[in-house]
Write an enzyme that holds these catalytic residues in place. Sequence first.
Site, PDB file in Angstrom:
ATOM      1  CE  LYS A  92      -3.610   4.660   0.884  1.00 14.45           C
ATOM      2  NZ  LYS A  92      -1.724   4.770   1.107  1.00 14.45           N
ATOM      3  CG  ASP A  95      -1.337   1.117   1.021  1.00 11.99           C
ATOM      4  OD1 ASP A  95      -3.099   0.919   0.523  1.00 11.99           O
ATOM      5  OD2 ASP A  95      -2.038   2.253   1.456  1.00 11.99           O
ATOM      6  CE1 TYR A 106       0.994   7.660   2.478  1.00  8.38           C
ATOM      7  CE2 TYR A 106       1.531   5.411   1.395  1.00  8.38           C
ATOM      8  CZ  TYR A 106       0.413   6.734   2.941  1.00  8.38           C
ATOM      9  OH  TYR A 106      -0.621   6.206   3.192  1.00  8.38           O
ATOM     10  CG  HIS A 144      -4.496   9.971   0.544  1.00  9.99           C
ATOM     11  ND1 HIS A 144      -2.515   9.723   0.659  1.00  9.99           N
ATOM     12  CD2 HIS A 144      -4.362   9.198   2.142  1.00  9.99           C
ATOM     13  CE1 HIS A 144      -2.173   9.563   1.189  1.00  9.99           C
ATOM     14  NE2 HIS A 144      -3.158   8.903   2.185  1.00  9.99           N
TER      15      HIS A 144
END
Length: 275
Positions: free
Chosen positions: A79, A49, A54, A112
């Site tokens: 996301k 994930d 990120y 998200h």
Amino acid sequence: MTTLTSAKLALTSGTAIPQVGLGVWQSPQGAATQGAVTAALELGYRHVDTARVYRNEHDVGAAILASGVPWAEVFVTTKLWNDDQGYDQALRAFDASLARLGLDYVDLYLIHWPVAGKRLESWRALERIFGDRRARAIGVSNYLVPHLEELLAHAKVVPHVDQIELTPFLQRRDTRALCAKHGIVVEAYSPLTRGARLSDPVVVDVARALGKTPAQILLRWGIQHGHVVLPKSIRRERIAENAALFDFELAPAAMARLDGLEAGLATGWDPATQP
């Protein structure tokens, strides 16, 4: 016997999602993330994930490619971040995520965060992506009851997944009930309370009685409630520990003790503040 590899939950999209995944939130770019994904795949994980925000989508894709595990055997989630919300922006952001991952599809694409004023148009873009089979499933993250009710009133495709922070200390029972009503699978992020409650006396006592670690108890609680759990670590020994969840069960009395720990503990974002 259920194992890490065989434990999956059916999605209404017609696909299945592995019940334990490796989260890479806050995993550093480069070798750290690639090493974590490599270790996870070697240990039997088949679910990773990530997210655009990120900044490690490329590392996830590179590690999977180098692992020799066929892409089709790995369930990949990414996301849509807040800055990319809106119909056209979401479509462009999805293309960019695919490029960074080195894929021509993902298994699951999530909104998200429920950005007010943009989330319905973002969902319309996800419906198109799903219709084009470029995402095998679509869903949302950090959506609580008001956000889900708004979406369900307009959506042509019911979300397949809702990813929320979820632990015995933050149970979101109303959101889980609404998801169950509509066949939405719930994913738990930060299922280890970011370490904040690993020393809780009830968790420690249940762990000691079973010869397990507090982390394994928190994760097994999520498993037995039918959630997907997404523990995060870059340490191989912790990644292995977080996967060792299928050689024991929590008895009803232990589950009841853990269910009694509700404290409203949100260790990260709290979407209850988002209109």
